[in-house]
Write an enzyme that holds these catalytic residues in place. Structure first.
Site, PDB file in Angstrom:
ATOM      1  N   LYS A  67       0.841  -1.198   0.000  1.00  0.00           N
ATOM      2  CA  LYS A  67       0.000   0.000   0.000  1.00  0.00           C
ATOM      3  C   LYS A  67       0.877   1.249   0.000  1.00  0.00           C
ATOM      4  O   LYS A  67       2.007   1.210   0.455  1.00  0.00           O
ATOM      5  CB  LYS A  67      -0.868   0.023   1.277  1.00  0.00           C
ATOM      6  CG  LYS A  67      -2.012  -0.957   1.302  1.00  0.00           C
ATOM      7  CD  LYS A  67      -2.835  -0.783   2.561  1.00  0.00           C
ATOM      8  CE  LYS A  67      -3.986  -1.773   2.599  1.00  0.00           C
ATOM      9  NZ  LYS A  67      -4.987  -1.576   1.535  1.00  0.00           N
ATOM     10  N   ARG A  92     -10.483 -11.344   1.799  1.00  0.00           N
ATOM     11  CA  ARG A  92     -11.319 -12.420   1.264  1.00  0.00           C
ATOM     12  C   ARG A  92     -10.614 -13.770   1.351  1.00  0.00           C
ATOM     13  O   ARG A  92     -11.252 -14.816   1.435  1.00  0.00           O
ATOM     14  CB  ARG A  92     -11.744 -12.071  -0.170  1.00  0.00           C
ATOM     15  CG  ARG A  92     -10.604 -11.855  -1.120  1.00  0.00           C
ATOM     16  CD  ARG A  92     -10.989 -11.058  -2.359  1.00  0.00           C
ATOM     17  NE  ARG A  92     -11.013  -9.618  -2.112  1.00  0.00           N
ATOM     18  CZ  ARG A  92     -11.331  -8.710  -3.031  1.00  0.00           C
ATOM     19  NH1 ARG A  92     -11.643  -9.079  -4.265  1.00  0.00           N
ATOM     20  NH2 ARG A  92     -11.321  -7.433  -2.731  1.00  0.00           N
TER      21      ARG A  92
HETATM   22  N1  BES Z   1      -8.253  -3.660   4.326  1.00  0.00           N
HETATM   23  C1  BES Z   1      -8.316  -3.265   2.969  1.00  0.00           C
HETATM   24  C2  BES Z   1      -9.559  -2.453   2.632  1.00  0.00           C
HETATM   25  C3  BES Z   1      -9.559  -1.025   3.100  1.00  0.00           C
HETATM   26  C4  BES Z   1      -8.803  -0.072   2.465  1.00  0.00           C
HETATM   27  C5  BES Z   1     -10.397  -0.631   4.110  1.00  0.00           C
HETATM   28  C6  BES Z   1      -8.846   1.243   2.877  1.00  0.00           C
HETATM   29  C7  BES Z   1     -10.457   0.678   4.517  1.00  0.00           C
HETATM   30  C8  BES Z   1      -9.685   1.623   3.894  1.00  0.00           C
HETATM   31  C9  BES Z   1      -8.329  -4.494   2.074  1.00  0.00           C
HETATM   32  O1  BES Z   1      -7.556  -5.545   2.520  1.00  0.00           O
HETATM   33  C10 BES Z   1      -7.768  -4.068   0.761  1.00  0.00           C
HETATM   34  O2  BES Z   1      -6.617  -3.715   0.727  1.00  0.00           O
HETATM   35  N2  BES Z   1      -8.585  -4.096  -0.276  1.00  0.00           N
HETATM   36  C11 BES Z   1      -8.165  -3.668  -1.550  1.00  0.00           C
HETATM   37  C12 BES Z   1      -8.753  -4.601  -2.563  1.00  0.00           C
HETATM   38  C13 BES Z   1      -8.246  -4.399  -3.969  1.00  0.00           C
HETATM   39  C14 BES Z   1      -6.781  -4.782  -4.041  1.00  0.00           C
HETATM   40  C15 BES Z   1      -9.063  -5.233  -4.912  1.00  0.00           C
HETATM   41  C16 BES Z   1      -8.668  -2.242  -1.779  1.00  0.00           C
HETATM   42  O3  BES Z   1      -9.780  -1.930  -1.361  1.00  0.00           O
HETATM   43  O4  BES Z   1      -7.920  -1.447  -2.326  1.00  0.00           O
HETATM   44 MN    MN Z   2      -5.547  -5.363   1.880  1.00  0.00          MN
END
Ligand code: BES
Ligand code: MN
Ligand code: ZN
Length: 495
Positions: free
Chosen positions: A279, A353
């Protein structure tokens, strides 16, 4: 926070602070009317002189009115009488608690149950009040060397004007107090940093919760047991972390053993750096909140145990970190889930997931009546719904309806998104049974579509709490949501 009820005359009661409601145009609630009469019209005169607007959110603190025994009287704006619905009431109450807790009052007398709130009965009002008092006094200070100024309020008396409402008010206040205690438990876990709140720490907290409440049993599955069960997806996420994954299993027995349990499955990702699909740095600290789904399960169990609800519950929390490492998942890796399906990991940041699919498969072992999973699953959900509603998707319309209704009642709302077959296409993989991402479009829905492939055998709903579980910015902190929604759903189920 303790609550009790008071049925006497509020002008005669000694208290550090008395809360009374004021409507638009300075119309007085019954409690305010009593005080105005006792003070020979002083209350109304001061409100007028100060040009008190009495909108929901407005408050005015008065001191020692003649003829009244309260040290302070807090006038609480309620807006127009005919517009006073649940949301306005909640806003007024929160502002009142904020003003009250900035005084040194250790105790208060609350005369806010005597106002008509649209679609609300005394039990609902008392539940909301107690829940909001419990919330309003919450501070997270365990990681500070000095506590600073903490609210000193520790006891609230609810004034009951109509004695016929006594029992309902007491019941509602007890429920609200339990919900607040569940929320505050969830908030504490969530606010702790990732170096303290590890998967092992969450497991310990689950064990301690079970030790505090006889009807709760906790079992912790270790990685070698997960291996035996074939949880290849969950373990693949944990492999990139030095902290071993834990699969927390909670069982609450409040009904006959033949009654099928309701299962709550909560994402317990104690820190999500994204893995190899790292990230960006900005706000990455907030990914300590990626375990809020799990925390809400623990908080809900605490609330349910305190209320001794007559139902059976199962709580499953897959707990892991998601970090970049030589052993971490790589884009393109293919893993095998407990259900036997294979997954191509095209983005290692879509890890929620992966841990949830194995946890959901494991849930089948309990033959649940229905399953609700709760997860900070997608940033896309924040884009779609912002911070007011949790995303809701599911394979059973009547379950979804009940959850939406519980959200409305508790003012912890959810909003449903479609889970149509058409979206499934987006998860196609050339190399495995499915991919773990479905592209940029409809990210919340494709994430739920992924989970749906592991929940075909039971009634299931999914709450995406990415936008509702915590506040960012200056007020950064966990919200305790969706503990109110989940407990309301269970209260409704318990009848
Ligand atoms: N925990 C995150 C989702 C998230 C991101 C919650 C920002 C709250 C704020 C999750 O694990 C994630 O990183 N999801 C990705 C999925 C994508 C790679 C398809 C996302 O939402 O960017
Ligand atoms: Mn994630
Ligand atoms: Zn995550």
């Amino acid at each position: 926070m303790d609550f009790s009820s008071f049925t006497g005359a509020i002008d005669k009661k000694r208290t550090p602070c008395l809360l009374v409601g004021i409507y638009d145009k300075l119309k007085l609630s019954p409690g305010a009317e009593t005080i105005n009469r006792a003070s020979d019209g002083t209350l109304a005169r001061i409100l007028k002189r100060e040009q008190f607007k009495a909108r929901p959110g407005d408050t005015l603190l008065l001191h020692q009115l003649p003829g009244c025994r309260a040290d302070r009287i807090l006038a609480v704006g309620l807006g127009k009488k005919k517009d006073l619905g649940p949301a306005q009431y909640a806003k007024s109450v929160d502002a009142a608690i904020k003003a009250l807790t900035s005084t040194p009052s250790k105790r208060a007398l609350c005369a806010l149950l005597d106002v008509q709130v649209e679609k609300a009965d005394p039990r609902w009002k008392a539940r909301q009040l107690a829940m909001r008092f419990g919330q309003g006094c919450y501070r997270f200070t365990t990681m500070k060397s000095e506590e600073g100024d903490l609210p000193v309020l520790s006891h609230v008396d609810f004034h009951i004007g109509d004695k016929a409402h006594g029992e309902a008010v007491e019941k509602g206040a007890r429920e609200g107090g339990s919900i607040a205690s569940g929320m505050n438990f969830a908030k504490d876990l969530a606010n702790l940093p990732g170096n303290v709140c590890t998967p092992a720490y969450l497991a310990e907290q689950a064990q301690e919760l079970a030790d505090r409440h006889a009807p709760i049993k906790a079992t912790i599955l270790e990685e070698r047991e997960m291996e035996k069960l074939g949880m290849g997806a969950l373990l693949s996420v944990s492999r990139g972390s030095r902290q071993p994954a834990k699969l927390i299993v909670l069982e609450y027995r409040g009904a006959k053993s033949k009654d099928k349990p309701i299962a709550l499955v909560g994402k317990g990702l104690t820190f999500d750096a994204g893995g190899i699909s790292l990230k960006p740095a900005q706000n990455m600290d907030e990914m300590k909140y990626d375990m809020c789904g799990g925390a809400s399960v623990l908080g809900t169990f605490q609330a349910v145990a305190e209320m001794a609800l007559p139902l059976n519950l199962v709580g499953i929390i897959p707990a892991s970190e998601n970090l970049p490492d030589g052993e971490a998942n790589k884009p393109g890796d293919i893993v095998k889930t407990m259900a036997g399906k294979t997954v191509e990991i095209l983005n290692t940041d879509a890890e929620g997931r992966l841990i949830l699919c194995d946890a959901l498969t494991y849930t089948q072992k309990f033959d649940p009546e229905l399953v609700i999973d709760i997860a900070t699953l997608t940033g896309a959900c924040v884009v779609a719904l912002g911070h007011h509603a949790s995303g809701l998707l599911g394979n059973d319309e009547s379950l979804c309806r009940d959850i939406l209704e519980a959200g409305k009642t508790s003012l912890d709302r959810a909003w449903q998104l479609p889970l149509w077959d058409e979206y499934r296409e987006q998860l196609k993989s050339n190399f495995a049974d499915m991919a773990n991402i479905g592209g940029r479009d409809a990210g919340t829905i494709t994430a739920a579509c992924f989970l749906a492939r592991f929940t075909e055998k039971f009634k299931w709903a999914h709450l995406d709490i990415a936008g509702t579980a915590w506040h960012s910015g200056n007020n950064k902190g966990a919200t305790g949501r969706p503990v109110p929604l989940l407990t309301q759903f269970l209260l409704d189920k318990a009848g």
